[in-house]
Motif scaffolding. Structure first.
Motif, PDB file in Angstrom:
ATOM      1  N   ARG A  62       0.936  -1.253  -0.087  1.00 52.78           N
ATOM      2  CA  ARG A  62      -0.105   0.035  -0.005  1.00 52.78           C
ATOM      3  C   ARG A  62       0.886   1.195  -0.137  1.00 52.78           C
ATOM      4  O   ARG A  62       0.497   2.287  -0.737  1.00 52.78           O
ATOM      5  N   ASN A  63       1.675   1.244   0.799  1.00 48.15           N
ATOM      6  CA  ASN A  63       2.583   2.410   0.997  1.00 48.15           C
ATOM      7  C   ASN A  63       3.430   2.911  -0.339  1.00 48.15           C
ATOM      8  O   ASN A  63       3.704   3.766  -0.700  1.00 48.15           O
ATOM      9  N   ARG A  64       4.057   1.828  -1.058  1.00 45.64           N
ATOM     10  CA  ARG A  64       4.660   1.928  -2.489  1.00 45.64           C
ATOM     11  C   ARG A  64       3.786   2.497  -3.411  1.00 45.64           C
ATOM     12  O   ARG A  64       3.970   3.494  -4.135  1.00 45.64           O
ATOM     13  N   VAL A  65       2.413   1.955  -3.526  1.00 44.66           N
ATOM     14  CA  VAL A  65       1.657   2.487  -4.605  1.00 44.66           C
ATOM     15  C   VAL A  65       1.141   3.627  -4.200  1.00 44.66           C
ATOM     16  O   VAL A  65       1.073   4.663  -5.040  1.00 44.66           O
ATOM     17  N   VAL A  66       0.417   4.049  -3.041  1.00 43.37           N
ATOM     18  CA  VAL A  66      -0.015   5.277  -2.737  1.00 43.37           C
ATOM     19  C   VAL A  66       1.008   6.478  -2.865  1.00 43.37           C
ATOM     20  O   VAL A  66       0.588   7.545  -2.994  1.00 43.37           O
ATOM     21  N   LYS A  67       2.190   6.061  -2.583  1.00 40.11           N
ATOM     22  CA  LYS A  67       3.341   7.159  -2.697  1.00 40.11           C
ATOM     23  C   LYS A  67       3.222   7.890  -4.181  1.00 40.11           C
ATOM     24  O   LYS A  67       3.282   9.117  -4.105  1.00 40.11           O
ATOM     25  N   LEU A  68       3.025   7.197  -5.082  1.00 44.49           N
ATOM     26  CA  LEU A  68       2.970   7.396  -6.565  1.00 44.49           C
ATOM     27  C   LEU A  68       1.764   8.242  -6.584  1.00 44.49           C
ATOM     28  O   LEU A  68       1.551   9.286  -7.632  1.00 44.49           O
ATOM     29  N   LEU A  69       0.597   8.245  -5.818  1.00 44.10           N
ATOM     30  CA  LEU A  69      -0.513   9.181  -5.781  1.00 44.10           C
ATOM     31  C   LEU A  69      -0.560  10.325  -4.968  1.00 44.10           C
ATOM     32  O   LEU A  69      -1.493  11.031  -5.045  1.00 44.10           O
ATOM     33  N   GLY A  70       0.355  10.660  -4.254  1.00 44.53           N
ATOM     34  CA  GLY A  70       0.776  11.621  -3.285  1.00 44.53           C
ATOM     35  C   GLY A  70       0.038  11.266  -1.756  1.00 44.53           C
ATOM     36  O   GLY A  70       0.105  12.276  -1.175  1.00 44.53           O
ATOM     37  N   LEU A  71       0.079  10.025  -1.737  1.00 40.88           N
ATOM     38  CA  LEU A  71      -0.522   9.811  -0.414  1.00 40.88           C
ATOM     39  C   LEU A  71       0.779   9.628   0.707  1.00 40.88           C
ATOM     40  O   LEU A  71       1.708   9.167   0.003  1.00 40.88           O
ATOM     41  N   LYS A  72       0.630   9.585   1.881  1.00 36.33           N
ATOM     42  CA  LYS A  72       2.061   9.522   2.596  1.00 36.33           C
ATOM     43  C   LYS A  72       2.102   7.815   3.068  1.00 36.33           C
ATOM     44  O   LYS A  72       1.143   6.918   3.010  1.00 36.33           O
ATOM     45  N   ASP A  73       3.581   7.535   2.941  1.00 35.62           N
ATOM     46  CA  ASP A  73       3.721   6.349   3.844  1.00 35.62           C
ATOM     47  C   ASP A  73       3.348   6.057   5.359  1.00 35.62           C
ATOM     48  O   ASP A  73       4.032   6.928   5.941  1.00 35.62           O
ATOM     49  N   LEU A  74       2.648   5.345   5.611  1.00 32.87           N
ATOM     50  CA  LEU A  74       2.103   5.233   7.004  1.00 32.87           C
ATOM     51  C   LEU A  74       2.920   4.288   7.754  1.00 32.87           C
ATOM     52  O   LEU A  74       3.098   4.198   8.858  1.00 32.87           O
ATOM     53  N   GLY A  75       3.917   3.662   7.398  1.00 35.64           N
ATOM     54  CA  GLY A  75       4.661   2.258   7.859  1.00 35.64           C
ATOM     55  C   GLY A  75       3.957   1.224   8.073  1.00 35.64           C
ATOM     56  O   GLY A  75       3.042   0.925   7.153  1.00 35.64           O
ATOM     57  N   ARG A  76       4.192   0.473   9.296  1.00 37.20           N
ATOM     58  CA  ARG A  76       3.503  -0.905   9.375  1.00 37.20           C
ATOM     59  C   ARG A  76       2.504  -0.620  10.575  1.00 37.20           C
ATOM     60  O   ARG A  76       2.926  -0.076  11.580  1.00 37.20           O
ATOM     61  N   LEU A  77       1.562  -1.408  10.482  1.00 36.92           N
ATOM     62  CA  LEU A  77       0.548  -1.556  11.685  1.00 36.92           C
ATOM     63  C   LEU A  77       1.048  -2.150  13.055  1.00 36.92           C
ATOM     64  O   LEU A  77       0.767  -1.619  14.009  1.00 36.92           O
ATOM     65  N   GLY A  78       1.906  -3.118  12.673  1.00 37.67           N
ATOM     66  CA  GLY A  78       2.350  -3.897  13.747  1.00 37.67           C
ATOM     67  C   GLY A  78       3.688  -3.341  14.358  1.00 37.67           C
ATOM     68  O   GLY A  78       4.217  -3.922  15.334  1.00 37.67           O
ATOM     69  N   HIS A  79       4.000  -2.102  14.088  1.00 39.79           N
ATOM     70  CA  HIS A  79       5.326  -1.518  14.754  1.00 39.79           C
ATOM     71  C   HIS A  79       4.786  -0.807  15.991  1.00 39.79           C
ATOM     72  O   HIS A  79       4.839   0.293  16.123  1.00 39.79           O
ATOM     73  N   ILE A  80       4.912  -1.746  17.004  1.00 42.26           N
ATOM     74  CA  ILE A  80       4.555  -1.355  18.377  1.00 42.26           C
ATOM     75  C   ILE A  80       5.511  -1.810  19.420  1.00 42.26           C
ATOM     76  O   ILE A  80       6.052  -3.071  19.205  1.00 42.26           O
ATOM     77  N   ASP A  81       5.956  -1.072  20.102  1.00 38.78           N
ATOM     78  CA  ASP A  81       6.949  -1.558  21.318  1.00 38.78           C
ATOM     79  C   ASP A  81       6.036  -1.900  22.454  1.00 38.78           C
ATOM     80  O   ASP A  81       5.732  -1.189  23.258  1.00 38.78           O
ATOM     81  N   LEU A  82       5.950  -3.106  22.834  1.00 38.71           N
ATOM     82  CA  LEU A  82       5.304  -3.692  24.051  1.00 38.71           C
ATOM     83  C   LEU A  82       6.014  -3.380  25.149  1.00 38.71           C
ATOM     84  O   LEU A  82       5.584  -3.642  26.325  1.00 38.71           O
ATOM     85  N   ASN A  83       7.451  -2.895  25.200  1.00 41.47           N
ATOM     86  CA  ASN A  83       8.066  -2.826  26.605  1.00 41.47           C
ATOM     87  C   ASN A  83       7.896  -1.535  26.786  1.00 41.47           C
ATOM     88  O   ASN A  83       8.174  -1.159  28.338  1.00 41.47           O
TER      89      ASN A  83
END
Length: 173
Positions: A62-83
């Motif tokens: 999604r991030n790769r495709v929408v970057k071409l359309l002018g939308l931002k790269d959101l990163g990953r949903l699971g990028h959470i620090d449980l510590n």
């Protein structure tokens, strides 16, 4: 789908309910848990951290495709620090792809806003019921601002309606 997770109305009186009017997309799903002491934020953090790899792979695509359309790269949903200590989260902090807007023991509200659309996601929990369970509701509300936002939601809406209950089913019963 998992029979423990069912569609429901956005709970009245929740923070996210204020964003429903005029929304172009609303989805709300519920389940029940015996984890009565876990806060709404803790539930959300654990759900996001347990994001299946294939969903994060979809986010990367999604991030790769929408970057071409002018939308931002959101990163990953699971990028959470449980510590990280739950008490250290403050309004405006990032939680994976979202920004924290509000946090109470019974509801956490996060959002991602840009010029094309605003996405609000809430995880709320009810009071403990007589059987010792709590209802957990994940509600998503989207306001599109232009044609690109509406076009973006065409493929995203059905995928969301599949992924949201799948993720919510990961909360122990």
């Amino acid at each position: 789908m998992n029979p423990r997770v069912t569609p429901c109305a956005v709970p009245p009186g929740t923070l996210i309910s204020a964003y429903v009017e005029g929304a172009q997309f609303v989805d709300s799903q519920r389940t029940f848990t015996r984890e009565a002491e876990r806060t709404a934020l803790s539930h959300l953090l654990h759900l996001m951290a347990a994001t299946p790899g294939w969903i994060d792979a979809l986010m990367t695509t999604r991030n790769r495709v929408v970057k071409l359309l002018g939308l931002k790269d959101l990163g990953r949903l699971g990028h959470i620090d449980l510590n990280r200590e739950e008490s250290t989260y403050q309004v405006h902090d990032r939680l994976g792809i979202f920004t924290l807007l509000a946090n109470t023991p019974n509801e956490v509200l996060v959002a991602d806003k840009d010029k094309h659309l605003d996405v609000y996601v809430s995880l709320s929990r009810s009071d403990v019921q007589a059987d010792g369970t709590r209802e957990i509701v994940v509600a998503t509300v989207v306001h599109t601002h232009n044609r690109l936002g509406r076009l973006y939601m065409l493929p995203v809406a059905p995928v969301h309606r599949y992924i949201a209950p799948l993720m919510l089913a990961r909360i122990p019963g």
